[in-house]
Enzyme design. Structure first.
Site, PDB file in Angstrom:
ATOM      1  N   ARG A 141       1.244 -16.896 -20.747  1.00  0.00           N
ATOM      2  CA  ARG A 141       2.383 -16.361 -20.819  1.00  0.00           C
ATOM      3  C   ARG A 141       2.080 -14.906 -20.675  1.00  0.00           C
ATOM      4  NH1 ARG A 141       4.552 -20.279 -23.348  1.00  0.00           N
ATOM      5  NH2 ARG A 141       6.379 -21.881 -21.973  1.00  0.00           N
ATOM      6  N   LYS A 163       2.032  -3.519 -11.607  1.00  0.00           N
ATOM      7  CA  LYS A 163       1.793  -4.284 -10.374  1.00  0.00           C
ATOM      8  C   LYS A 163       0.636  -5.086 -10.166  1.00  0.00           C
ATOM      9  CE  LYS A 163       5.349  -2.119  -6.700  1.00  0.00           C
ATOM     10  NZ  LYS A 163       5.062  -1.650  -5.588  1.00  0.00           N
ATOM     11  N   GLU A 205      -4.935   8.208  -0.583  1.00  0.00           N
ATOM     12  CA  GLU A 205      -3.332   7.317  -1.121  1.00  0.00           C
ATOM     13  C   GLU A 205      -3.433   9.261  -2.320  1.00  0.00           C
ATOM     14  OE1 GLU A 205      -1.435   5.318  -1.932  1.00  0.00           O
ATOM     15  OE2 GLU A 205      -2.342   3.688  -0.975  1.00  0.00           O
ATOM     16  N   LYS A 247       1.636   9.504 -10.591  1.00  0.00           N
ATOM     17  CA  LYS A 247       2.003   7.383 -10.734  1.00  0.00           C
ATOM     18  C   LYS A 247       3.073   7.460 -11.804  1.00  0.00           C
ATOM     19  CE  LYS A 247       1.337   3.434  -9.198  1.00  0.00           C
ATOM     20  NZ  LYS A 247       0.551   2.652  -8.359  1.00  0.00           N
ATOM     21  N   GLU A 257      10.599  -0.095  -9.909  1.00  0.00           N
ATOM     22  CA  GLU A 257      10.805   0.155  -8.634  1.00  0.00           C
ATOM     23  C   GLU A 257      12.431  -0.517  -7.808  1.00  0.00           C
ATOM     24  OE1 GLU A 257       7.537  -0.507  -5.540  1.00  0.00           O
ATOM     25  OE2 GLU A 257       9.238  -0.548  -4.080  1.00  0.00           O
ATOM     26  N   ARG A 261      10.372   5.405  -7.356  1.00  0.00           N
ATOM     27  CA  ARG A 261       9.355   4.373  -7.464  1.00  0.00           C
ATOM     28  C   ARG A 261       9.178   4.269  -5.568  1.00  0.00           C
ATOM     29  NH1 ARG A 261       6.142  -0.128 -11.047  1.00  0.00           N
ATOM     30  NH2 ARG A 261       3.861   0.160  -9.717  1.00  0.00           N
ATOM     31  N   ASN A 265       6.036   4.540  -1.672  1.00  0.00           N
ATOM     32  CA  ASN A 265       5.774   4.230  -0.507  1.00  0.00           C
ATOM     33  C   ASN A 265       5.345   4.715   0.593  1.00  0.00           C
ATOM     34  OD1 ASN A 265       6.071   1.777  -1.991  1.00  0.00           O
ATOM     35  ND2 ASN A 265       7.957   1.308  -1.224  1.00  0.00           N
ATOM     36  N   HIS A 268       3.938   4.364   3.648  1.00  0.00           N
ATOM     37  CA  HIS A 268       3.187   2.730   4.252  1.00  0.00           C
ATOM     38  C   HIS A 268       4.168   1.557   5.238  1.00  0.00           C
ATOM     39  CE1 HIS A 268       0.733   3.945   0.131  1.00  0.00           C
ATOM     40  NE2 HIS A 268       0.646   2.737  -0.146  1.00  0.00           N
ATOM     41  N   HIS A 272       2.021  -0.293   6.467  1.00  0.00           N
ATOM     42  CA  HIS A 272       2.256  -1.425   6.394  1.00  0.00           C
ATOM     43  C   HIS A 272       1.975  -1.922   7.847  1.00  0.00           C
ATOM     44  CE1 HIS A 272       2.723  -5.685   4.695  1.00  0.00           C
ATOM     45  NE2 HIS A 272       2.022  -5.479   4.015  1.00  0.00           N
ATOM     46  N   HIS A 285      -6.212   0.053   3.942  1.00  0.00           N
ATOM     47  CA  HIS A 285      -5.079   0.141   3.650  1.00  0.00           C
ATOM     48  C   HIS A 285      -5.026   2.028   3.937  1.00  0.00           C
ATOM     49  CE1 HIS A 285      -1.469  -0.009   1.259  1.00  0.00           C
ATOM     50  NE2 HIS A 285      -1.877   0.622   0.623  1.00  0.00           N
TER      51      HIS A 285
HETATM   52  N1  LIG Z   1      -1.431  -3.155  -7.660  1.00  0.00           N
HETATM   53  C1  LIG Z   1      -1.202  -2.343  -7.301  1.00  0.00           C
HETATM   54  O1  LIG Z   1      -0.381  -1.430  -7.879  1.00  0.00           O
HETATM   55  C2  LIG Z   1      -0.930  -1.804  -6.318  1.00  0.00           C
HETATM   56  C3  LIG Z   1      -0.726  -0.520  -5.142  1.00  0.00           C
HETATM   57  C4  LIG Z   1      -2.408  -0.171  -4.094  1.00  0.00           C
HETATM   58  C5  LIG Z   1      -3.010  -1.203  -3.719  1.00  0.00           C
HETATM   59  N2  LIG Z   1      -3.275  -2.096  -4.506  1.00  0.00           N
HETATM   60  C6  LIG Z   1      -4.097  -3.183  -3.725  1.00  0.00           C
HETATM   61  O2  LIG Z   1      -5.164  -2.936  -4.139  1.00  0.00           O
HETATM   62  C7  LIG Z   1      -6.230  -3.115  -2.882  1.00  0.00           C
HETATM   63  C8  LIG Z   1      -7.010  -2.774  -2.203  1.00  0.00           C
HETATM   64  O3  LIG Z   1      -8.086  -1.815  -3.261  1.00  0.00           O
HETATM   65  P1  LIG Z   1      -9.102  -1.376  -2.938  1.00  0.00           P
HETATM   66  O4  LIG Z   1      -8.833  -0.451  -2.299  1.00  0.00           O
HETATM   67  O5  LIG Z   1      -9.877  -1.293  -4.314  1.00  0.00           O
HETATM   68  O6  LIG Z   1      -9.971  -2.603  -2.090  1.00  0.00           O
HETATM   69  P2  LIG Z   1     -11.148  -3.900  -3.363  1.00  0.00           P
HETATM   70  O7  LIG Z   1     -11.063  -4.140  -4.264  1.00  0.00           O
HETATM   71  O8  LIG Z   1     -11.815  -4.815  -1.565  1.00  0.00           O
HETATM   72  O9  LIG Z   1     -12.713  -2.930  -3.078  1.00  0.00           O
HETATM   73  C9  LIG Z   1     -13.358  -1.844  -1.927  1.00  0.00           C
HETATM   74  C10 LIG Z   1     -14.881  -2.298  -1.304  1.00  0.00           C
HETATM   75  O10 LIG Z   1     -15.728  -2.045  -2.744  1.00  0.00           O
HETATM   76  C11 LIG Z   1     -16.175  -2.471  -3.167  1.00  0.00           C
HETATM   77  N3  LIG Z   1     -15.670  -1.640  -4.485  1.00  0.00           N
HETATM   78  C12 LIG Z   1     -15.063  -1.525  -5.332  1.00  0.00           C
HETATM   79  N4  LIG Z   1     -16.328  -0.869  -6.215  1.00  0.00           N
HETATM   80  C13 LIG Z   1     -17.461  -0.444  -5.699  1.00  0.00           C
HETATM   81  C14 LIG Z   1     -17.912   0.812  -6.223  1.00  0.00           C
HETATM   82  N5  LIG Z   1     -18.857   1.812  -7.234  1.00  0.00           N
HETATM   83  N6  LIG Z   1     -19.797   0.886  -5.113  1.00  0.00           N
HETATM   84  C15 LIG Z   1     -19.405   0.501  -4.316  1.00  0.00           C
HETATM   85  N7  LIG Z   1     -18.829  -0.808  -3.466  1.00  0.00           N
HETATM   86  C16 LIG Z   1     -17.515  -0.972  -4.728  1.00  0.00           C
HETATM   87  C17 LIG Z   1     -15.751  -3.610  -3.001  1.00  0.00           C
HETATM   88  O11 LIG Z   1     -16.312  -4.723  -3.756  1.00  0.00           O
HETATM   89  C18 LIG Z   1     -14.673  -4.333  -2.002  1.00  0.00           C
HETATM   90  O12 LIG Z   1     -15.390  -4.479  -0.938  1.00  0.00           O
HETATM   91  C19 LIG Z   1      -5.270  -4.405  -1.826  1.00  0.00           C
HETATM   92  O13 LIG Z   1      -5.568  -5.645  -2.279  1.00  0.00           O
HETATM   93  C20 LIG Z   1      -4.008  -3.256  -2.244  1.00  0.00           C
HETATM   94  O14 LIG Z   1      -2.924  -4.442  -2.488  1.00  0.00           O
HETATM   95  C21 LIG Z   1      -2.256  -2.581  -5.540  1.00  0.00           C
HETATM   96 ZN   LIG Z   2      -1.178   2.520  -0.917  1.00  0.00          ZN
END
Ligand SMILES: NC(=O)c1ccc[n+]([C@@H]2O[C@H](COP(=O)([O-])OP(=O)(O)OC[C@H]3O[C@@H](n4cnc5c(N)ncnc54)[C@H](O)[C@@H]3O)[C@@H](O)[C@H]2O)c1
Ligand SMILES: [Zn+2]
Length: 378
Positions: A141, A163, A205, A247, A257, A261, A265, A268, A272, A285
């Site tokens: 938990r 999140k 972003e 943020k 949210e 918050r 979006n 988005h 999306h 994304h």
């Molecule tokens: N929690 C939240 O508030 C929130 C907000 C926005 C996005 N997200 C989530 O985040 C995800 C997208 O994140 P992302 O764009 O970081 O994607 P990701 O984690 O898939 O990373 C993108 C790619 O880069 C590679 N990578 C990571 N660090 C690296 C580095 N230093 N050097 C070389 N390669 C590297 C990864 O292996 C992957 O192939 C989505 O799943 C989305 O839903 C969450």
């Molecule tokens: Zn986003």
């Protein structure tokens, strides 16, 4: 104390590095934490972990790409500092943001008899961060969580705000929890290995954050566009600081949210839907969010909230950062509106659409789906 030339160099370097260190507080009462931003922060990571988890297990969660660009060094470094480290290397990519990956983390943690004081550290992009976060929220938990984001997107967006979650065949991020980390450390050195398209996706972003934050933030991006795209550490540090500051303010005011918050979006809703149209495999994304922001600025002009000049300005900035802004072919796709209708952020028959006006004037407007469709297509 006499110092040798060598020691003096080391001290000078340390001071330079610390002078470039920035910190943003995320004030959430007893769940407050800090986001550190700088380049070469290995010892800060080590000290932080020692201070909150001395004598505890540290579970490092990473992915197969990050492992090769420094993830495994991070594990070795923590082991060398005397910490008991367990590492879980997940297959990389959104396709693996699944319950199966969460189970891998759960099982590795249970196998070592995890305790409440133990720490899960996500070292990776948003996928790793969301999975590590969800596992930390649910193990016993809730065990301690820290983020070492390694993509620009995860530094400016996903690692701050709490999140967490994973995808299901029915859609992205459908299962999750709000769970705040104890610390976030954004070491810009990670970005030197990040593929350019990933950097650009994160920059979308950053533009979003600047447009919500105000004119000074947008002007900063306009003057630094080429440096940011070239991976300049100073410019990126400032951009990450700006986006995280925004943020943190928004999250502090509206952690779950219910109102403010929603502004995050921006871009988005349409973004999306564009991702969904391509089964989330067509573009990154941030690339989709850039298109969504262009649509949102055009809607702002049509509603008379904003002007075509503002829409053009946003478009120019995105283009200079190497992002595509040609949203019109997507808006001609009838199926796009089926995905809009299915948006989980919809309230009854209304869509809370975030409209981009001038920098600093971004607002959420509830619109009936038909009205939004008309604004987007005519
Ligand atoms: N929690 C939240 O508030 C929130 C907000 C926005 C996005 N997200 C989530 O985040 C995800 C997208 O994140 P992302 O764009 O970081 O994607 P990701 O984690 O898939 O990373 C993108 C790619 O880069 C590679 N990578 C990571 N660090 C690296 C580095 N230093 N050097 C070389 N390669 C590297 C990864 O292996 C992957 O192939 C989505 O799943 C989305 O839903 C969450
Ligand atoms: Zn986003």
């Amino acid at each position: 104390v006499e110092t040798t030339g060598r020691e003096f160099d080391d001290i000078a370097q340390e001071i330079e590095r610390l002078a470039g260190l920035r910190c943003v507080a995320v004030p959430l009462a007893s769940r407050s934490y800090s986001v550190w931003i700088g380049a070469g922060l290995e010892d800060i990571v080590e000290r932080y972990i020692r201070s909150i988890a001395a004598g505890h297990v540290v579970m490092v969660v990473t992915d197969s790409n990050v492992e090769g660009v420094g993830g495994s060094d991070k594990v070795k470094q923590l082991q060398a500092s005397g910490q008991r480290v367990v590492d879980v290397v997940l297959p990389a990519g959104e396709a693996h943001k699944t319950l199966a990956s969460v189970e891998r983390i759960w099982d590795a943690a249970l196998a070592v008899g995890i305790n409440r004081g133990d720490l899960v550290v996500g070292v990776g992009g948003g996928v790793v961060g969301d999975l590590a976060g969800f596992a930390a929220a649910t193990l016993l938990r809730g065990v301690q969580l820290g983020h070492l984001p390694t993509t620009l997107l995860s530094m400016v967006d996903s690692s701050v705000g709490g999140k967490t979650g994973f995808d299901r065949p029915e859609g992205k991020n459908l299962i999750g929890a709000f769970y705040q980390p104890r610390f976030v450390i954004c070491d810009l050195r990670w970005l030197s290995t990040l593929p350019k398209p990933e950097l650009q996706s994160g920059l979308a972003e950053v533009v979003k954050a600047a447009w919500i934050a105000g004119p000074a933030q947008v002007e900063f991006l306009e003057t630094q566009a080429e440096n940011l795209l070239a991976g300049d550490e100073q410019a990126l540090a400032q951009a990450v600081h700006m986006a995280v500051t925004l943020k943190a303010q928004v999250v502090a005011a509206d952690e779950r949210e219910s109102g403010l918050r929603m502004l995050l979006n921006l871009g988005h809703t349409v973004g999306h839907a564009i991702e969904a149209l391509q089964d989330f495999r067509g573009m990154r994304h941030g690339e989709a969010v850039a298109l969504g922001m262009v649509a949102s600025a055009q809607v702002g002009a049509k509603l008379g909230i904003s002007s075509l000049q503002n829409a053009q300005r946003l478009q120019n900035l995105l283009q200079r950062l190497g992002l595509s802004t040609d949203v019109s072919p997507w808006l001609k796709e009838p199926r796009l509106f089926q995905f809009l209708a299915a948006d989980k952020k919809r309230a009854a028959q209304m869509i809370n659409y975030v409209v981009a006006g001038a920098p600093g004037s971004v607002e959420t407007i509830p619109l009936p789906l038909e009205k939004l469709q008309k604004l987007l297509t005519t």
